[in-house]
Motif scaffolding. Structure first.
Motif, PDB file in Angstrom:
ATOM      1  N   PRO A   1       4.346  -2.918   3.036  1.00 49.91           N
ATOM      2  CA  PRO A   1       3.415  -4.048   3.117  1.00 49.91           C
ATOM      3  C   PRO A   1       2.150  -3.645   3.870  1.00 49.91           C
ATOM      4  CG  PRO A   1       5.647  -4.725   3.719  1.00 49.91           C
ATOM      5  CD  PRO A   1       5.652  -3.236   3.636  1.00 49.91           C
ATOM      6  N   TRP A   2       1.010  -4.172   3.450  1.00 47.07           N
ATOM      7  CA  TRP A   2      -0.260  -3.820   4.094  1.00 47.07           C
ATOM      8  C   TRP A   2      -0.206  -4.028   5.597  1.00 47.07           C
ATOM      9  CZ3 TRP A   2      -5.005  -1.744   2.988  1.00 47.07           C
ATOM     10  CH2 TRP A   2      -5.229  -1.373   1.663  1.00 47.07           C
ATOM     11  N   GLU A   3       0.360  -5.172   6.006  1.00 48.30           N
ATOM     12  CA  GLU A   3       0.296  -5.533   7.429  1.00 48.30           C
ATOM     13  C   GLU A   3       1.231  -4.697   8.299  1.00 48.30           C
ATOM     14  OE1 GLU A   3       3.191  -8.339   5.369  1.00 48.30           O
ATOM     15  OE2 GLU A   3       1.188  -7.515   4.964  1.00 48.30           O
TER      16      GLU A   3
ATOM     17  N   ALA B   1      10.129   1.160   4.475  1.00 51.98           N
ATOM     18  CA  ALA B   1       9.445   1.106   3.182  1.00 51.98           C
ATOM     19  C   ALA B   1      10.247   0.284   2.177  1.00 51.98           C
ATOM     20  CB  ALA B   1       9.235   2.516   2.643  1.00 51.98           C
ATOM     21  N   GLU B   2       9.523  -0.374   1.263  1.00 48.08           N
ATOM     22  CA  GLU B   2      10.186  -1.089   0.179  1.00 48.08           C
ATOM     23  C   GLU B   2      10.656  -0.109  -0.889  1.00 48.08           C
ATOM     24  OE1 GLU B   2       7.862  -4.337  -1.241  1.00 48.08           O
ATOM     25  OE2 GLU B   2       7.532  -5.152   0.758  1.00 48.08           O
ATOM     26  N   GLU B   3       9.876   0.969  -1.034  1.00 46.94           N
ATOM     27  CA  GLU B   3      10.273   2.069  -1.920  1.00 46.94           C
ATOM     28  C   GLU B   3       9.787   3.366  -1.287  1.00 46.94           C
ATOM     29  OE1 GLU B   3       9.352   2.019  -6.110  1.00 46.94           O
ATOM     30  OE2 GLU B   3       9.380  -0.176  -6.159  1.00 46.94           O
ATOM     31  N   PHE B   4      10.469   4.451  -1.593  1.00 47.31           N
ATOM     32  CA  PHE B   4       9.975   5.757  -1.155  1.00 47.31           C
ATOM     33  C   PHE B   4      10.325   6.789  -2.216  1.00 47.31           C
ATOM     34  CE2 PHE B   4      14.209   5.291   0.608  1.00 47.31           C
ATOM     35  CZ  PHE B   4      14.811   6.499   0.304  1.00 47.31           C
ATOM     36  N   VAL B   5       9.491   7.810  -2.302  1.00 48.36           N
ATOM     37  CA  VAL B   5       9.708   8.892  -3.268  1.00 48.36           C
ATOM     38  C   VAL B   5       9.526  10.215  -2.538  1.00 48.36           C
ATOM     39  CG1 VAL B   5       8.829  10.033  -5.346  1.00 48.36           C
ATOM     40  CG2 VAL B   5       8.932   7.529  -5.250  1.00 48.36           C
ATOM     41  N   GLU B   6      10.489  11.098  -2.686  1.00 46.69           N
ATOM     42  CA  GLU B   6      10.362  12.437  -2.124  1.00 46.69           C
ATOM     43  C   GLU B   6       9.819  13.364  -3.203  1.00 46.69           C
ATOM     44  OE1 GLU B   6      14.128  13.486  -0.448  1.00 46.69           O
ATOM     45  OE2 GLU B   6      13.937  12.046   1.206  1.00 46.69           O
ATOM     46  N   ASN B   7       8.636  13.905  -2.967  1.00 48.45           N
ATOM     47  CA  ASN B   7       7.966  14.763  -3.935  1.00 48.45           C
ATOM     48  C   ASN B   7       8.245  16.233  -3.644  1.00 48.45           C
ATOM     49  OD1 ASN B   7       6.526  12.607  -5.348  1.00 48.45           O
ATOM     50  ND2 ASN B   7       5.384  12.376  -3.442  1.00 48.45           N
ATOM     51  N   ASP B   8       7.932  17.075  -4.608  1.00 53.94           N
ATOM     52  CA  ASP B   8       8.082  18.512  -4.417  1.00 53.94           C
ATOM     53  C   ASP B   8       7.149  18.992  -3.306  1.00 53.94           C
ATOM     54  OD1 ASP B   8       9.899  18.613  -6.486  1.00 53.94           O
ATOM     55  OD2 ASP B   8       8.405  19.180  -7.988  1.00 53.94           O
TER      56      ASP B   8
ATOM     57  N   ARG C   1       0.847  -1.191   0.000  1.00 52.68           N
ATOM     58  CA  ARG C   1       0.000   0.000   0.000  1.00 52.68           C
ATOM     59  C   ARG C   1       0.881   1.240   0.000  1.00 52.68           C
ATOM     60  NH1 ARG C   1      -2.998  -0.732   5.611  1.00 52.68           N
ATOM     61  NH2 ARG C   1      -4.060   1.211   5.056  1.00 52.68           N
ATOM     62  N   GLU C   2       0.291   2.327  -0.468  1.00 53.34           N
ATOM     63  CA  GLU C   2       0.999   3.605  -0.445  1.00 53.34           C
ATOM     64  C   GLU C   2       0.516   4.429   0.737  1.00 53.34           C
ATOM     65  OE1 GLU C   2       1.243   7.725  -3.100  1.00 53.34           O
ATOM     66  OE2 GLU C   2       1.242   5.801  -4.156  1.00 53.34           O
TER      67      GLU C   2
END
Length: 244
Positions: A205-207, A183-190, A112-113
């Motif tokens: 992961p959801w859990e 996190a498995e992935e992360f993105v830093e946004n503006d 999930r995000e």
């Protein structure tokens, strides 16, 4: 008048007829299978939809309700996507991007995000900076009631700006240190406003969401009233479902 089909997202399986979702223009939301992909759609009553808060929230609500009905894995489509026929979807999306769409479903399976946005009060931070930096405060205080040269004003402005940047970086580093490894992935946004200093999305992961939210809560407690943290633990995975 039917102006075509408004598309919300793609599901791994058809949605049950028992599930009642209301889309834009209060139209019933249905699912339709194209090349093995199941599209959430409703009849479009307009050729183009305004990017209004009301319309955006409706689009989001359809996706979130679908997720609540058991479709944890879905690919959200951008707001305002209207097509005339399903043939258009085949020609422009499912046929040329079939493998990538399948890869995205695999990537999002069981995940999930969530997102964290961090805000501060810049005026309070400037005051805190001056209180903790005696020499800078003296220079700033000397400005009052005195005609300064342009170079003096620029120098003090730069000192304050640099000090704020260091304070901001220290805050951001705490979030990175505490959350990125979860996190498995992360993105830093503006950042979207002057008062927003950090804006990041995480694929987890959801859990493990409860553990993640506890970490966010602990950071919130650590900083107290100096920060406002907006944590969204339930959103369609726009950040991690990009067709590149």
């Amino acid at each position: 008048m039917n102006n075509g089909l408004y598309l919300y997202g793609i599901l791994p399986a058809p949605i049950s007829e028992k599930v009642v979702l209301e889309g834009l223009d209060q139209q019933p939301v249905q699912s339709y299978s194209v090349d093995g992909f199941n599209f959430l759609y409703s009849e479009a009553k307009k050729e183009k939809y305004l990017t209004s808060r009301r319309n955006l929230l409706c689009h989001e609500k359809v996706l979130e309700e679908a997720m609540s009905e058991g479709f944890r894995t879905l690919l959200p489509l951008r707001f305002g996507l209207v097509v005339k026929t399903w043939e258009t979807v085949t020609e422009q999306l499912t046929r040329p991007h079939k493998e990538k769409l399948q890869e995205l479903f695999q990537k999002l399976e069981g995940r999930r995000e969530v997102s964290v946005k961090v805000f501060w009060n810049s005026q309070s931070e400037i005051q805190g900076l001056l209180e903790s930096n005696v020499s800078l405060k003296k220079k700033r205080d000397a400005m009052e009631g005195k005609a300064l040269s342009r170079s003096e004003i620029i120098e003090i402005g730069k000192l304050i700006e640099n000090g704020l940047q260091l304070r901001k970086q220290a805050v951001i580093d705490v979030f990175r240190f505490e959350l990125n490894d979860l996190a498995e992935e992360f993105v830093e946004n503006d950042t979207m406003t002057e008062e927003m200093i950090y804006n990041a999305a995480y694929l987890i992961p959801w859990e493990s969401e409860s553990n993640f939210s506890e970490k966010v809560e602990a950071i919130d407690q650590e900083f107290g009233d100096s920060l406002r943290i907006r944590y969204n633990n339930f959103t369609a995975p726009y950040t991690f479902a990009q067709l590149s």
